[in-house]
Design an enzyme around this catalytic site. Structure first.
Site, PDB file in Angstrom:
ATOM      1  CG  MET A  26       5.558  -8.706  13.590  1.00  0.00           C
ATOM      2  SD  MET A  26       4.885  -8.050  15.110  1.00  0.00           S
ATOM      3  CE  MET A  26       3.193  -8.917  14.939  1.00  0.00           C
ATOM      4  NE  ARG A  58      -5.758   5.369 -10.214  1.00  0.00           N
ATOM      5  CZ  ARG A  58      -4.534   5.253 -10.028  1.00  0.00           C
ATOM      6  NH1 ARG A  58      -3.933   4.390  -9.328  1.00  0.00           N
ATOM      7  NH2 ARG A  58      -3.658   5.990 -10.836  1.00  0.00           N
ATOM      8  CE1 TYR A  83       5.188 -17.741  17.115  1.00  0.00           C
ATOM      9  CE2 TYR A  83       5.851 -16.456  15.616  1.00  0.00           C
ATOM     10  CZ  TYR A  83       5.406 -16.651  16.747  1.00  0.00           C
ATOM     11  OH  TYR A  83       5.529 -15.697  17.914  1.00  0.00           O
ATOM     12  CE  LYS A 124       2.216   6.726  -7.450  1.00  0.00           C
ATOM     13  NZ  LYS A 124       0.991   6.089  -7.747  1.00  0.00           N
TER      14      LYS A 124
HETATM   15  C1  LIG Z   1      -0.890   8.816 -12.608  1.00  0.00           C
HETATM   16  C2  LIG Z   1       0.569   7.964 -12.277  1.00  0.00           C
HETATM   17  N1  LIG Z   1       1.253   8.384 -13.188  1.00  0.00           N
HETATM   18  C3  LIG Z   1       2.743   7.957 -13.269  1.00  0.00           C
HETATM   19  C4  LIG Z   1       2.778   6.801 -12.204  1.00  0.00           C
HETATM   20  C5  LIG Z   1       4.397   5.996 -12.315  1.00  0.00           C
HETATM   21  O1  LIG Z   1       4.215   4.985 -12.722  1.00  0.00           O
HETATM   22  P1  LIG Z   1       5.283   3.932 -12.758  1.00  0.00           P
HETATM   23  O2  LIG Z   1       5.818   3.636 -11.563  1.00  0.00           O
HETATM   24  O3  LIG Z   1       4.866   2.900 -13.441  1.00  0.00           O
HETATM   25  O4  LIG Z   1       6.571   4.645 -13.791  1.00  0.00           O
HETATM   26  C6  LIG Z   1       2.168   6.203 -11.320  1.00  0.00           C
HETATM   27  C7  LIG Z   1       2.182   5.174 -10.236  1.00  0.00           C
HETATM   28  O5  LIG Z   1       1.439   4.640 -10.086  1.00  0.00           O
HETATM   29  C8  LIG Z   1       0.691   7.193 -11.326  1.00  0.00           C
HETATM   30  O6  LIG Z   1      -0.120   6.793 -10.555  1.00  0.00           O
END
Ligand SMILES: Cc1ncc(COP(=O)(O)O)c(C=O)c1O
Length: 414
Positions: free
Chosen positions: A347, A159, A298, A61
């Site tokens: 920046m 969450r 700056y 992701k």
């Molecule tokens: C639901 C879930 N599983 C696995 C992971 C992977 O975590 P990590 O990068 O600590 O291995 C994440 C990352 O945020 C996550 O949100």
């Protein structure tokens, strides 16, 4: 490889695969991120071996934690990952549009309006609400084909996810749908990387609860083939959390989330280390010699202690270099030597105090993250200076930095 110049980089982004790792063309200035896909494949292989027989799910992701989603996904699969996970439907679509065919798990229930898109791109949904279930039931019916689904239960992250008491009903509701197949049930661990004794106790408690919930499902005749709980920390520090599948993100990119996990890793990996997959580099674009007492950048924050050569480097906080690194005492590498910043990060540019070294010239390579000669700067070093975590450092490298592939999984040494 460390000498790769922007000129070479232009050639390197010409193919489709490189386009997948390039979030901006960014060819008009000498600043870039080098992505070592061989390191990603190597890290995937190490994690897969360590967690086996559990399957490795590569978490790609947020553009592969800033490294470039599709390219990282392919490298992780080449290294031994069996499947992938993303946060957003859009991220899954991007993988498919770049030809990635492996199973892709959505880590959160998506907006019901995106369910049809998720299914049309062959993504595997996670569900945990009645609304989510209804959306995928309808989308599967409209598509007229069976869909694998994972159900998430909240054992303590608090969450998202079904409450433990609701898991049997959600799982049974999936099972009752002719077109939905319960492929997985999973949970998430917020402190598997924790240093405190109570973190370990908390994680063990979550795993106990998850085991009980899975056993209750089995008693009700529901046996999803994939039970999963572990992120990188869980996979390394809690062998019992490996179950059928581990969802590793950070480890794939060559970092570990904290000293306790690093210790557990060394004890298990048999000397086989992880390799950071991202380096951040630029070239000096200007130098000037300033008198002692001059205060570059700056805010005119700090006087130069001596007459110094100050080098200007075309990368700044818009590219992910935190402004506060100056206060933290951050150094960059030029000519294999650590050199302090001469003033606040701006920046688009930063200034480096090269002291009485007048050999530094425009065109010299600057390493902000990575190795030069015998010196190394890691994302953990940055994180410690600005009070964050390595995740945020690599994810924070901005979209206008070109990502340049420097090593492919099938290259020698990968
Ligand atoms: C639901 C879930 N599983 C696995 C992971 C992977 O975590 P990590 O990068 O600590 O291995 C994440 C990352 O945020 C996550 O949100």
């Amino acid at each position: 490889m460390t000498d790769s110049a922007p000129v070479r980089l232009v050639a390197a982004v010409a193919s489709d695969e490189d386009a997948a790792v390039t979030m901006a063309q960014g060819r008009s200035r000498p600043a870039w991120a080098e992505i070592d896909l061989g390191a990603v494949a190597h890290n995937a292989a190490v994690l897969a071996r360590l967690a086996g027989p559990a399957e490795l799910c590569a978490v790609v992701k947020a553009h592969g934690y800033g490294h470039g989603g599709p390219a990282v996904a392919r490298a992780a699969l080449a290294g031994g990952a069996g499947r992938l996970a993303v946060a957003l439907v859009d991220e899954g679509v991007e993988l498919r549009e770049h030809g990635v065919t492996a199973p892709v798990l959505l880590l959160s229930e998506c907006d019901p309006a995106a369910a049809a898109t998720a299914l049309s791109y062959g993504l595997t949904p996670t569900v945990y609400t009645g609304e989510g279930l209804a959306a995928f039931r309808a989308a599967a019916a409209a598509a007229g084909r069976p869909v694998a689904v994972h159900v998430k239960v909240d054992t303590g992250m608090h969450r998202v996810g079904a409450a433990p008491a609701d898991l049997p009903a959600v799982a049974a509701a999936v099972e009752a749908e002719p077109l939905l197949r319960l492929e997985g049930v999973w949970t998430h661990l917020p402190v598997a990387d924790g240093e405190r004794a109570e973190d370990r106790v908390y994680t063990e408690g979550q795993l106990d609860l998850f085991d009980r919930l899975v056993a209750d499902l089995a008693d009700a005749g529901i046996r999803p083939p994939l039970r999963h709980a572990a992120n990188t920390a869980g996979a390394i520090a809690f062998p019992r959390a490996r179950l059928d599948l581990v969802r590793c993100g950070l480890g794939l990119y060559g970092y570990l989330p904290g000293p306790a996990v690093a210790e557990a890793f060394v004890a298990q990996a048999g000397g086989e280390g992880l390799r950071p997959a991202m380096a951040l580099k630029a070239r000096v674009v200007a130098v000037r010699t300033l008198a002692a007492g001059e205060r570059p950048s700056y805010g005119r924050l700090r006087p130069l202690p001596t007459r110094s050569l100050v080098a200007t480097v075309p990368i700044g906080y818009a590219d992910g270099v935190p402004r506060t690194l100056f206060e933290g005492g951050y150094e960059v590498l030029i000519g294999g030597v650590r050199r302090a910043l001469a003033g606040a990060v701006t920046m688009d540019q930063l200034v480096v105090d090269c002291g009485d070294d007048d050999s530094v010239r425009p065109g010299d390579e600057v390493v902000l993250l990575g190795r030069q000669g015998d010196e190394v700067i890691t994302a953990d070093d940055w994180a410690a200076m600005v009070g964050t975590i390595s995740y945020e450092v690599v994810c924070g490298v901005g979209p206008r930095m070109p990502r340049i592939v420097v090593n492919r999984p099938d290259a020698p040494g990968a």
